[in-house]
Motif scaffolding. Structure first.
Motif, PDB file in Angstrom:
ATOM      1  N   ARG A   1      54.055  34.291  24.757  1.00  0.00           N
ATOM      2  CA  ARG A   1      54.955  35.579  24.740  1.00  0.00           C
ATOM      3  C   ARG A   1      54.040  36.528  24.589  1.00  0.00           C
ATOM      4  NH1 ARG A   1      58.834  34.774  20.803  1.00  0.00           N
ATOM      5  NH2 ARG A   1      59.429  32.887  21.948  1.00  0.00           N
TER       6      ARG A   1
ATOM      7  N   ASN B   1      53.423  39.840  27.343  1.00  0.00           N
ATOM      8  CA  ASN B   1      53.741  41.372  27.086  1.00  0.00           C
ATOM      9  C   ASN B   1      52.673  42.150  26.930  1.00  0.00           C
ATOM     10  OD1 ASN B   1      56.353  40.933  26.740  1.00  0.00           O
ATOM     11  ND2 ASN B   1      56.319  40.155  24.636  1.00  0.00           N
TER      12      ASN B   1
ATOM     13  N   ASN C   1      62.995  30.347  27.752  1.00  0.00           N
ATOM     14  CA  ASN C   1      63.022  31.814  28.073  1.00  0.00           C
ATOM     15  C   ASN C   1      61.964  32.382  28.631  1.00  0.00           C
ATOM     16  OD1 ASN C   1      65.069  31.821  26.226  1.00  0.00           O
ATOM     17  ND2 ASN C   1      63.927  31.328  24.353  1.00  0.00           N
TER      18      ASN C   1
ATOM     19  N   GLN D   1      62.642  34.752  31.883  1.00  0.00           N
ATOM     20  CA  GLN D   1      63.208  35.900  31.454  1.00  0.00           C
ATOM     21  C   GLN D   1      62.022  36.794  30.678  1.00  0.00           C
ATOM     22  OE1 GLN D   1      66.152  36.700  32.600  1.00  0.00           O
ATOM     23  NE2 GLN D   1      65.661  38.748  31.866  1.00  0.00           N
ATOM     24  N   ASN D   2      61.334  36.219  29.913  1.00  0.00           N
ATOM     25  CA  ASN D   2      60.174  36.954  29.444  1.00  0.00           C
ATOM     26  C   ASN D   2      59.353  37.654  30.417  1.00  0.00           C
ATOM     27  OD1 ASN D   2      59.448  34.459  26.747  1.00  0.00           O
ATOM     28  ND2 ASN D   2      60.842  36.147  26.743  1.00  0.00           N
TER      29      ASN D   2
ATOM     30  N   GLU E   1      60.177  38.377  33.571  1.00  0.00           N
ATOM     31  CA  GLU E   1      60.905  39.295  34.404  1.00  0.00           C
ATOM     32  C   GLU E   1      61.134  40.748  33.517  1.00  0.00           C
ATOM     33  OE1 GLU E   1      63.072  39.350  36.971  1.00  0.00           O
ATOM     34  OE2 GLU E   1      62.201  37.860  37.732  1.00  0.00           O
ATOM     35  N   THR E   2      61.535  40.400  32.042  1.00  0.00           N
ATOM     36  CA  THR E   2      61.775  41.516  31.147  1.00  0.00           C
ATOM     37  C   THR E   2      60.303  42.463  31.073  1.00  0.00           C
ATOM     38  OG1 THR E   2      63.308  40.273  30.035  1.00  0.00           O
ATOM     39  CG2 THR E   2      62.391  42.449  29.070  1.00  0.00           C
ATOM     40  N   ALA E   3      59.003  41.661  30.886  1.00  0.00           N
ATOM     41  CA  ALA E   3      57.801  42.271  30.915  1.00  0.00           C
ATOM     42  C   ALA E   3      57.482  43.049  31.886  1.00  0.00           C
ATOM     43  CB  ALA E   3      56.674  41.673  30.258  1.00  0.00           C
TER      44      ALA E   3
ATOM     45  N   ALA F   1      59.529  44.169  34.220  1.00  0.00           N
ATOM     46  CA  ALA F   1      60.583  45.390  34.397  1.00  0.00           C
ATOM     47  C   ALA F   1      60.079  46.662  33.644  1.00  0.00           C
ATOM     48  CB  ALA F   1      61.982  44.829  34.353  1.00  0.00           C
ATOM     49  N   THR F   2      60.043  46.015  32.170  1.00  0.00           N
ATOM     50  CA  THR F   2      59.823  47.191  31.184  1.00  0.00           C
ATOM     51  C   THR F   2      58.678  48.093  31.532  1.00  0.00           C
ATOM     52  OG1 THR F   2      60.445  45.613  29.704  1.00  0.00           O
ATOM     53  CG2 THR F   2      59.458  47.304  28.676  1.00  0.00           C
TER      54      THR F   2
END
Ligand code: C2E
Ligand code: CMP
Ligand code: CA
Ligand code: CA
Length: 409
Positions: free
Chosen positions: A219, A223, A258, A261-262, A264-266, A268-269
Protein backbone atom coordinates in the motif's frame (compact mmCIF):
# COMPACT_ATOMS: atom_id res chain seq x y z
CA UNK A 1 -19.15 -63.76 11.82
CA UNK A 2 -19.33 -61.20 9.17
CA UNK A 3 -19.23 -58.32 11.59
CA UNK A 4 -16.20 -59.66 13.45
CA UNK A 5 -14.11 -60.02 10.26
CA UNK A 6 -15.22 -56.50 9.28
CA UNK A 7 -14.02 -55.15 12.62
CA UNK A 8 -10.73 -56.93 12.11
CA UNK A 9 -10.31 -55.32 8.68
CA UNK A 10 -11.14 -51.85 9.95
CA UNK A 11 -8.68 -52.37 12.78
CA UNK A 12 -5.75 -53.20 10.54
CA UNK A 13 -6.69 -50.48 8.04
CA UNK A 14 -6.87 -47.67 10.59
CA UNK A 15 -4.02 -49.04 12.74
CA UNK A 16 -5.96 -49.47 15.96
CA UNK A 17 -4.42 -51.27 18.88
CA UNK A 18 -5.77 -52.60 22.18
CA UNK A 19 -4.32 -52.63 25.70
CA UNK A 20 -5.77 -54.35 28.73
CA UNK A 21 -6.24 -52.57 32.06
CA UNK A 22 -2.88 -52.19 33.83
CA UNK A 23 -0.79 -52.90 30.74
CA UNK A 24 2.17 -50.61 30.02
CA UNK A 25 1.80 -48.97 26.58
CA UNK A 26 5.37 -47.69 26.54
CA UNK A 27 8.04 -46.97 29.09
CA UNK A 28 9.82 -43.77 29.87
CA UNK A 29 13.23 -43.53 28.13
CA UNK A 30 12.33 -46.09 25.47
CA UNK A 31 12.71 -45.31 21.77
CA UNK A 32 9.61 -44.06 19.96
CA UNK A 33 8.13 -44.40 16.50
CA UNK A 34 4.47 -43.50 17.06
CA UNK A 35 1.94 -41.53 19.10
CA UNK A 36 -1.56 -42.64 20.12
CA UNK A 37 -5.07 -41.22 20.12
CA UNK A 38 -7.42 -42.68 22.73
CA UNK A 39 -10.56 -44.07 21.11
CA UNK A 40 -11.96 -45.69 24.26
CA UNK A 41 -10.66 -46.06 27.80
CA UNK A 42 -8.29 -44.08 30.01
CA UNK A 43 -4.50 -43.76 30.13
CA UNK A 44 -2.20 -42.68 32.92
CA UNK A 45 1.02 -40.78 32.20
CA UNK A 46 3.62 -41.19 34.92
CA UNK A 47 7.24 -40.69 35.74
CA UNK A 48 9.28 -43.46 37.32
CA UNK A 49 12.36 -42.67 39.39
CA UNK A 50 14.12 -44.87 41.94
CA UNK A 51 11.14 -47.16 42.19
CA UNK A 52 8.76 -44.28 42.87
CA UNK A 53 5.94 -43.52 40.44
CA UNK A 54 4.71 -39.94 40.09
CA UNK A 55 1.56 -39.46 38.04
CA UNK A 56 1.65 -36.55 35.60
CA UNK A 57 -1.72 -36.80 33.94
CA UNK A 58 -4.83 -38.89 33.30
CA UNK A 59 -6.05 -38.92 29.73
CA UNK A 60 -9.32 -40.08 28.21
CA UNK A 61 -11.17 -40.44 24.91
CA UNK A 62 -10.07 -38.09 22.14
CA UNK A 63 -6.74 -37.15 23.69
CA UNK A 64 -3.31 -37.74 22.13
CA UNK A 65 -0.14 -38.91 23.91
CA UNK A 66 3.33 -40.03 22.95
CA UNK A 67 3.62 -37.08 20.56
CA UNK A 68 6.63 -35.42 22.18
CA UNK A 69 9.21 -38.06 21.33
CA UNK A 70 8.11 -38.32 17.71
CA UNK A 71 8.26 -34.54 17.28
CA UNK A 72 11.68 -33.97 18.84
CA UNK A 73 13.19 -37.39 18.05
CA UNK A 74 14.25 -38.10 21.64
CA UNK A 75 13.27 -40.90 24.04
CA UNK A 76 9.89 -41.14 25.78
CA UNK A 77 9.61 -38.47 28.45
CA UNK A 78 7.23 -40.57 30.58
CA UNK A 79 5.57 -43.96 30.89
CA UNK A 80 2.05 -44.55 29.62
CA UNK A 81 -0.17 -47.20 31.20
CA UNK A 82 -3.74 -48.29 30.48
CA UNK A 83 -5.97 -47.40 33.44
CA UNK A 84 -8.85 -49.33 31.87
CA UNK A 85 -9.11 -51.51 28.77
CA UNK A 86 -8.19 -49.20 25.90
CA UNK A 87 -8.51 -48.91 22.15
CA UNK A 88 -5.93 -46.59 20.62
CA UNK A 89 -5.34 -45.28 17.09
CA UNK A 90 -1.67 -45.36 16.12
CA UNK A 91 -0.21 -42.17 14.64
CA UNK A 92 2.97 -43.03 12.81
CA UNK A 93 6.08 -40.86 13.18
CA UNK A 94 6.21 -40.13 9.43
CA UNK A 95 2.74 -38.52 9.60
CA UNK A 96 4.01 -36.00 12.12
CA UNK A 97 7.55 -35.72 10.81
CA UNK A 98 6.43 -34.57 7.35
CA UNK A 99 4.28 -31.83 8.85
CA UNK A 100 6.98 -30.61 11.20
CA UNK A 101 9.44 -30.49 8.31
CA UNK A 102 7.04 -28.45 6.21
CA UNK A 103 6.11 -26.05 9.01
CA UNK A 104 7.35 -22.50 9.11
CA UNK A 105 10.81 -22.45 10.73
CA UNK A 106 9.67 -20.07 13.47
CA UNK A 107 6.68 -22.24 14.35
CA UNK A 108 9.04 -25.24 14.43
CA UNK A 109 11.41 -23.51 16.80
CA UNK A 110 8.58 -22.50 19.14
CA UNK A 111 7.34 -26.10 19.15
CA UNK A 112 10.79 -27.38 20.14
CA UNK A 113 11.07 -24.80 22.91
CA UNK A 114 7.70 -25.85 24.32
CA UNK A 115 8.63 -29.54 24.26
CA UNK A 116 11.96 -28.80 25.92
CA UNK A 117 10.14 -26.96 28.71
CA UNK A 118 7.66 -29.82 29.13
CA UNK A 119 10.53 -32.30 29.36
CA UNK A 120 12.26 -30.16 31.99
CA UNK A 121 8.97 -29.97 33.88
CA UNK A 122 8.58 -33.77 33.86
CA UNK A 123 12.16 -34.08 35.06
CA UNK A 124 11.45 -31.85 38.05
CA UNK A 125 8.53 -34.07 38.92
CA UNK A 126 10.75 -37.11 38.75
CA UNK A 127 13.23 -36.02 41.40
CA UNK A 128 15.95 -36.58 42.21
CA UNK A 129 18.17 -37.31 39.17
CA UNK A 130 16.71 -38.93 36.14
CA UNK A 131 18.06 -38.16 32.68
CA UNK A 132 15.41 -37.92 30.04
CA UNK A 133 17.62 -36.45 27.35
CA UNK A 134 18.67 -39.06 24.85
CA UNK A 135 22.10 -38.43 23.31
CA UNK A 136 20.87 -38.38 19.73
CA UNK A 137 18.20 -36.17 18.27
CA UNK A 138 16.82 -36.08 14.75
CA UNK A 139 18.48 -33.60 12.44
CA UNK A 140 15.19 -32.59 10.85
CA UNK A 141 13.80 -31.31 14.11
CA UNK A 142 15.61 -27.99 14.15
CA UNK A 143 18.42 -27.41 11.76
CA UNK A 144 19.52 -23.98 12.75
CA UNK A 145 17.91 -22.40 15.81
CA UNK A 146 20.33 -19.46 15.74
CA UNK A 147 19.26 -18.54 12.23
CA UNK A 148 15.61 -18.85 13.16
CA UNK A 149 16.15 -16.48 16.12
CA UNK A 150 17.85 -14.05 13.72
CA UNK A 151 14.84 -14.37 11.44
CA UNK A 152 12.43 -13.50 14.26
CA UNK A 153 14.55 -10.48 15.21
CA UNK A 154 14.75 -9.35 11.58
CA UNK A 155 10.99 -9.74 11.26
CA UNK A 156 10.44 -7.59 14.36
CA UNK A 157 12.65 -4.88 12.85
CA UNK A 158 10.70 -5.06 9.61
CA UNK A 159 7.43 -4.74 11.53
CA UNK A 160 8.78 -1.55 13.05
CA UNK A 161 9.86 -0.27 9.64
CA UNK A 162 6.30 -0.89 8.38
CA UNK A 163 4.88 1.15 11.28
CA UNK A 164 7.29 4.00 10.58
CA UNK A 165 7.27 3.77 6.77
CA UNK A 166 11.05 3.44 6.67
CA UNK A 167 11.10 2.66 2.97
CA UNK A 168 12.30 4.38 -0.15
CA UNK A 169 11.41 4.00 -3.81
CA UNK A 170 14.19 4.06 -6.37
CA UNK A 171 13.38 4.35 -10.06
CA UNK A 172 15.14 2.55 -12.88
CA UNK A 173 14.69 4.25 -16.27
CA UNK A 174 13.04 2.31 -19.09
CA UNK A 175 14.46 3.26 -22.48
CA UNK A 176 13.09 3.19 -26.01
CA UNK A 177 15.89 1.22 -27.68
CA UNK A 178 15.44 2.94 -31.06
CA UNK A 179 15.36 6.58 -29.93
CA UNK A 180 17.39 5.95 -26.73
CA UNK A 181 14.97 8.20 -24.86
CA UNK A 182 13.49 7.43 -21.46
CA UNK A 183 9.81 6.50 -21.64
CA UNK A 184 9.14 5.46 -18.08
CA UNK A 185 10.64 4.00 -14.93
CA UNK A 186 10.20 0.99 -12.66
CA UNK A 187 9.68 1.68 -8.96
CA UNK A 188 11.94 -0.56 -6.84
CA UNK A 189 11.62 -0.60 -3.08
CA UNK A 190 14.46 -0.27 -0.55
CA UNK A 191 14.29 -0.52 3.24
CA UNK A 192 16.04 2.37 4.93
CA UNK A 193 17.57 0.52 7.86
CA UNK A 194 19.20 2.55 10.67
CA UNK A 195 22.26 0.23 10.84
CA UNK A 196 22.25 -1.81 7.66
CA UNK A 197 21.69 1.14 5.30
CA UNK A 198 19.59 0.55 2.18
CA UNK A 199 18.36 -3.05 2.29
CA UNK A 200 17.51 -4.81 -0.98
CA UNK A 201 14.02 -6.27 -1.54
CA UNK A 202 15.69 -9.64 -2.19
CA UNK A 203 16.52 -9.67 1.53
CA UNK A 204 13.19 -8.63 3.08
CA UNK A 205 10.36 -9.14 0.59
CA UNK A 206 10.42 -12.90 1.20
CA UNK A 207 9.62 -12.36 4.89
CA UNK A 208 7.07 -9.68 4.01
CA UNK A 209 5.37 -12.23 1.73
CA UNK A 210 5.43 -14.99 4.38
CA UNK A 211 3.68 -12.69 6.82
CA UNK A 212 0.89 -10.23 6.15
CA UNK A 213 3.40 -7.35 6.08
CA UNK A 214 3.35 -7.38 2.28
CA UNK A 215 -0.06 -5.70 2.40
CA UNK A 216 0.90 -2.45 4.23
CA UNK A 217 4.26 -2.36 2.39
CA UNK A 218 2.47 -2.71 -0.94
CA UNK A 219 0.00 0.00 0.00
CA UNK A 220 2.87 2.34 0.83
CA UNK A 221 4.50 1.57 -2.56
CA UNK A 222 1.25 2.34 -4.42
CA UNK A 223 0.73 5.68 -2.67
CA UNK A 224 4.35 6.79 -2.93
CA UNK A 225 4.69 5.79 -6.61
CA UNK A 226 1.50 7.66 -7.51
CA UNK A 227 2.70 10.81 -5.74
CA UNK A 228 6.09 10.54 -7.44
CA UNK A 229 4.52 9.97 -10.86
CA UNK A 230 2.40 13.08 -10.38
CA UNK A 231 5.46 15.22 -9.61
CA UNK A 232 7.36 13.67 -12.52
CA UNK A 233 4.58 14.45 -14.97
CA UNK A 234 4.21 17.99 -13.65
CA UNK A 235 7.94 18.66 -13.94
CA UNK A 236 8.36 17.06 -17.32
CA UNK A 237 5.36 18.51 -19.14
CA UNK A 238 7.37 19.26 -22.27
CA UNK A 239 7.36 15.66 -23.43
CA UNK A 240 4.81 14.58 -26.02
CA UNK A 241 4.54 11.10 -24.61
CA UNK A 242 3.66 11.26 -20.91
CA UNK A 243 6.08 9.41 -18.74
CA UNK A 244 4.88 6.29 -16.88
CA UNK A 245 5.81 4.45 -13.73
CA UNK A 246 5.55 0.72 -13.22
CA UNK A 247 5.14 -0.94 -9.83
CA UNK A 248 5.65 -4.55 -8.82
CA UNK A 249 2.67 -6.36 -7.34
CA UNK A 250 2.85 -9.94 -6.03
CA UNK A 251 0.18 -12.65 -6.00
CA UNK A 252 -0.33 -12.26 -2.24
CA UNK A 253 -0.95 -8.54 -2.69
CA UNK A 254 -3.60 -9.19 -5.33
CA UNK A 255 -5.42 -11.39 -2.83
CA UNK A 256 -5.93 -8.40 -0.55
CA UNK A 257 -9.59 -7.43 -1.04
CA UNK A 258 -8.69 -3.72 -0.74
CA UNK A 259 -5.97 -3.56 -3.39
CA UNK A 260 -8.24 -2.61 -6.27
CA UNK A 261 -9.70 0.29 -4.30
CA UNK A 262 -6.23 1.33 -3.08
CA UNK A 263 -5.03 1.65 -6.67
CA UNK A 264 -8.18 3.44 -7.84
CA UNK A 265 -8.00 5.93 -4.96
CA UNK A 266 -4.26 6.59 -5.37
CA UNK A 267 -4.71 7.22 -9.11
CA UNK A 268 -7.73 9.51 -8.56
CA UNK A 269 -6.17 11.49 -5.68
CA UNK A 270 -3.13 12.26 -7.82
CA UNK A 271 -5.20 12.84 -10.98
CA UNK A 272 -3.27 10.26 -12.95
CA UNK A 273 -4.22 8.56 -16.17
CA UNK A 274 -4.55 4.94 -15.14
CA UNK A 275 -2.70 3.77 -18.24
CA UNK A 276 0.37 5.68 -16.99
CA UNK A 277 0.42 3.47 -13.92
CA UNK A 278 1.71 0.08 -14.99
CA UNK A 279 1.35 -2.96 -12.84
CA UNK A 280 4.11 -5.56 -13.08
CA UNK A 281 3.02 -9.05 -12.17
CA UNK A 282 4.81 -12.37 -12.64
CA UNK A 283 3.53 -15.54 -14.24
CA UNK A 284 3.32 -17.15 -10.79
CA UNK A 285 0.38 -14.91 -9.96
CA UNK A 286 -1.71 -17.38 -11.90
CA UNK A 287 -0.90 -19.96 -9.25
CA UNK A 288 -2.25 -17.66 -6.50
CA UNK A 289 -5.81 -18.56 -7.36
CA UNK A 290 -8.97 -17.10 -8.83
CA UNK A 291 -9.11 -14.09 -6.55
CA UNK A 292 -5.77 -12.73 -7.79
CA UNK A 293 -6.65 -13.37 -11.43
CA UNK A 294 -10.06 -11.71 -11.07
CA UNK A 295 -8.50 -8.69 -9.44
CA UNK A 296 -6.05 -8.45 -12.34
CA UNK A 297 -8.93 -8.56 -14.85
CA UNK A 298 -10.75 -5.83 -12.93
CA UNK A 299 -7.66 -3.63 -12.91
CA UNK A 300 -7.24 -4.13 -16.62
CA UNK A 301 -10.89 -3.31 -17.33
CA UNK A 302 -10.60 -0.22 -15.19
CA UNK A 303 -7.80 1.10 -17.42
CA UNK A 304 -4.54 0.24 -15.65
CA UNK A 305 -1.73 -1.15 -17.81
CA UNK A 306 -0.46 -4.60 -16.94
CA UNK A 307 3.07 -5.85 -17.60
CA UNK A 308 3.92 -9.53 -17.49
CA UNK A 309 7.23 -9.55 -15.60
CA UNK A 310 10.03 -12.18 -15.57
CA UNK A 311 8.50 -13.82 -18.62
CA UNK A 312 9.59 -17.42 -19.12
CA UNK A 313 10.94 -18.03 -15.63
CA UNK A 314 7.87 -19.31 -13.77
CA UNK A 315 4.52 -20.76 -14.75
CA UNK A 316 5.08 -23.11 -17.65
CA UNK A 317 1.91 -22.86 -19.77
CA UNK A 318 1.63 -20.23 -22.45
CA UNK A 319 -2.17 -20.44 -22.59
CA UNK A 320 -2.60 -17.52 -20.21
CA UNK A 321 -1.11 -15.22 -22.84
CA UNK A 322 -4.39 -15.57 -24.72
CA UNK A 323 -6.59 -15.61 -21.60
CA UNK A 324 -5.25 -12.45 -20.03
CA UNK A 325 -4.47 -9.36 -22.02
CA UNK A 326 -1.10 -7.92 -21.20
CA UNK A 327 -0.01 -4.48 -22.37
CA UNK A 328 3.69 -5.31 -22.13
CA UNK A 329 5.90 -8.30 -21.64
CA UNK A 330 9.20 -8.21 -19.78
CA UNK A 331 12.11 -10.53 -20.54
CA UNK A 332 13.88 -11.53 -17.32
CA UNK A 333 17.47 -10.48 -16.89
CA UNK A 334 18.60 -14.10 -16.65
CA UNK A 335 17.89 -14.41 -20.39
CA UNK A 336 19.29 -11.01 -21.36
CA UNK A 337 22.54 -11.57 -19.49
CA UNK A 338 23.23 -15.06 -20.77
CA UNK A 339 22.51 -14.18 -24.39
CA UNK A 340 25.98 -12.81 -25.18
CA UNK A 341 27.74 -16.10 -24.34
CA UNK A 342 24.96 -18.69 -24.46
CA UNK A 343 23.47 -19.56 -27.83
CA UNK A 344 20.37 -21.13 -26.29
CA UNK A 345 19.51 -18.01 -24.29
CA UNK A 346 19.88 -15.96 -27.44
CA UNK A 347 17.46 -18.29 -29.25
CA UNK A 348 15.04 -18.07 -26.33
CA UNK A 349 15.14 -14.25 -26.37
CA UNK A 350 14.52 -14.26 -30.10
CA UNK A 351 11.61 -16.71 -29.74
CA UNK A 352 10.02 -14.72 -26.92
CA UNK A 353 10.26 -11.61 -29.08
CA UNK A 354 8.70 -13.47 -32.03
CA UNK A 355 5.76 -14.67 -29.94
CA UNK A 356 5.24 -11.18 -28.53
CA UNK A 357 5.42 -9.63 -31.99
CA UNK A 358 2.80 -12.02 -33.33
CA UNK A 359 0.58 -11.20 -30.36
CA UNK A 360 1.31 -7.48 -30.83
CA UNK A 361 2.59 -7.09 -27.28
CA UNK A 362 5.56 -4.71 -26.93
CA UNK A 363 8.56 -6.12 -25.03
CA UNK A 364 10.86 -4.64 -22.39
CA UNK A 365 14.19 -6.43 -21.90
CA UNK A 366 15.49 -6.28 -18.35
CA UNK A 367 19.10 -6.38 -17.12
CA UNK A 368 20.88 -4.96 -20.17
CA UNK A 369 24.46 -4.42 -19.07
CA UNK A 370 26.45 -4.56 -22.29
CA UNK A 371 26.31 -2.80 -25.62
CA UNK A 372 26.25 -6.17 -27.48
CA UNK A 373 23.18 -7.24 -25.55
CA UNK A 374 21.42 -4.04 -26.49
CA UNK A 375 22.46 -4.46 -30.11
CA UNK A 376 21.27 -8.04 -30.37
CA UNK A 377 17.93 -7.15 -28.74
CA UNK A 378 17.44 -4.25 -31.15
CA UNK A 379 18.16 -6.57 -34.08
CA UNK A 380 15.44 -8.91 -32.78
CA UNK A 381 13.05 -5.91 -32.72
CA UNK A 382 12.84 -5.54 -28.95
CA UNK A 383 11.35 -2.08 -28.39
CA UNK A 384 12.29 -1.24 -24.81
CA UNK A 385 15.13 -1.92 -22.43
CA UNK A 386 16.22 -1.44 -18.88
CA UNK A 387 19.55 -2.14 -17.20
CA UNK A 388 22.80 -0.90 -15.75
CA UNK A 389 24.00 0.02 -19.27
CA UNK A 390 21.56 2.95 -19.12
CA UNK A 391 21.15 3.52 -15.38
CA UNK A 392 20.91 1.79 -12.03
CA UNK A 393 17.77 2.34 -9.93
CA UNK A 394 17.94 6.05 -8.96
CA UNK A 395 16.39 8.33 -6.32
CA UNK A 396 13.60 10.49 -7.79
CA UNK A 397 15.74 13.66 -8.10
CA UNK A 398 18.43 11.77 -10.02
CA UNK A 399 15.79 10.19 -12.25
CA UNK A 400 14.63 13.70 -13.20
CA UNK A 401 18.22 14.69 -14.01
CA UNK A 402 18.63 11.52 -16.06
CA UNK A 403 15.44 12.27 -17.99
CA UNK A 404 16.48 15.85 -18.73
CA UNK A 405 19.87 14.69 -20.01
CA UNK A 406 18.54 11.79 -22.11
CA UNK A 407 15.43 13.38 -23.54
CA UNK A 408 16.73 16.82 -24.54
CA UNK A 409 16.34 17.43 -28.24
P1 C2E B 1 12.34 -7.40 -10.69
O1 C2E B 1 10.93 -6.91 -10.74
O2 C2E B 1 12.73 -8.44 -11.67
O3 C2E B 1 13.25 -6.10 -10.80
C1 C2E B 1 14.42 -6.03 -11.52
C2 C2E B 1 15.63 -6.20 -10.65
O4 C2E B 1 16.77 -6.27 -11.47
C3 C2E B 1 15.86 -5.03 -9.69
O5 C2E B 1 16.42 -5.54 -8.51
C4 C2E B 1 16.90 -4.20 -10.47
O6 C2E B 1 17.69 -3.39 -9.63
C5 C2E B 1 17.71 -5.30 -11.08
N1 C2E B 1 18.40 -4.86 -12.28
C6 C2E B 1 17.97 -4.03 -13.24
N2 C2E B 1 18.87 -3.88 -14.22
C7 C2E B 1 19.91 -4.67 -13.89
C8 C2E B 1 21.18 -4.96 -14.51
O7 C2E B 1 21.51 -4.46 -15.58
N3 C2E B 1 21.98 -5.85 -13.88
C9 C2E B 1 21.65 -6.42 -12.69
N4 C2E B 1 22.50 -7.27 -12.12
N5 C2E B 1 20.47 -6.17 -12.07
C10 C2E B 1 19.61 -5.30 -12.66
P2 C2E B 1 15.92 -5.08 -7.07
O8 C2E B 1 15.63 -3.63 -7.07
O9 C2E B 1 16.88 -5.63 -6.08
O10 C2E B 1 14.54 -5.84 -6.94
C11 C2E B 1 14.50 -7.23 -6.83
C12 C2E B 1 13.10 -7.75 -6.90
O11 C2E B 1 12.35 -7.35 -5.76
C13 C2E B 1 12.32 -7.23 -8.09
O12 C2E B 1 12.66 -7.99 -9.22
C14 C2E B 1 10.91 -7.45 -7.64
O13 C2E B 1 10.50 -8.77 -7.85
C15 C2E B 1 11.00 -7.21 -6.13
N6 C2E B 1 10.52 -5.86 -5.81
C16 C2E B 1 11.18 -4.68 -5.86
N7 C2E B 1 10.39 -3.66 -5.48
C17 C2E B 1 9.19 -4.20 -5.20
C18 C2E B 1 7.92 -3.67 -4.75
O14 C2E B 1 7.74 -2.46 -4.55
N8 C2E B 1 6.90 -4.56 -4.56
C19 C2E B 1 7.05 -5.89 -4.80
N9 C2E B 1 5.98 -6.69 -4.62
N10 C2E B 1 8.21 -6.42 -5.21
C20 C2E B 1 9.27 -5.59 -5.41
P1 CMP C 1 6.40 -38.80 24.76
O1 CMP C 1 7.56 -38.12 25.38
O2 CMP C 1 6.52 -39.29 23.38
O3 CMP C 1 5.98 -40.02 25.71
C1 CMP C 1 5.42 -39.71 26.98
C2 CMP C 1 4.22 -38.88 26.77
O4 CMP C 1 3.57 -38.42 27.95
C3 CMP C 1 4.62 -37.57 26.10
O5 CMP C 1 5.11 -37.85 24.82
C4 CMP C 1 3.35 -36.79 26.24
O6 CMP C 1 2.38 -37.22 25.33
C5 CMP C 1 2.93 -37.19 27.63
N1 CMP C 1 3.39 -36.21 28.63
C6 CMP C 1 4.68 -35.90 28.95
N2 CMP C 1 4.70 -34.98 29.94
C7 CMP C 1 3.43 -34.69 30.25
C8 CMP C 1 2.81 -33.81 31.20
N3 CMP C 1 3.54 -33.05 32.00
N4 CMP C 1 1.47 -33.78 31.19
C9 CMP C 1 0.73 -34.57 30.40
N5 CMP C 1 1.26 -35.41 29.49
C10 CMP C 1 2.60 -35.48 29.43
CA1 CA D 1 9.66 -5.93 -12.10
CA1 CA E 1 13.33 -9.93 -13.22
Amino acid sequence: MNSSSDTQRVDSFSKKTHFAKGQVIFRQNSAADCAYIIETGEVEILIEAHGVETPLSYLSEGEIFGEMAIVDGKKRSATARALTDCTLTVVHQSQVQERVERADSIVRLLLMILIKRLRAHSQTNALPSITLEAPESLAWVQKDPKNVMEKIKFESELLQAVEKNNFLLLYQPIIDLKTEKMVGAEALIRWQHPQRGLVSPEVFMGIAEETSMIVPIGRWVINQACKDLKSLQQLLTASVQPIYVSINISGNQLQDPNIFQNLETAAATNQLRKSDLRIEITENILLSGAMAVNCLRKLKQSGFSVILDDFGTGYSSLSYLSELEFDFLKIDRSFTQKMSHDKKSKILCKSILNIAQELEIPVIAEGIEQQEQKQALTEFNCQYGQGFLFAKPLPLEQLIEFYKKTNKE
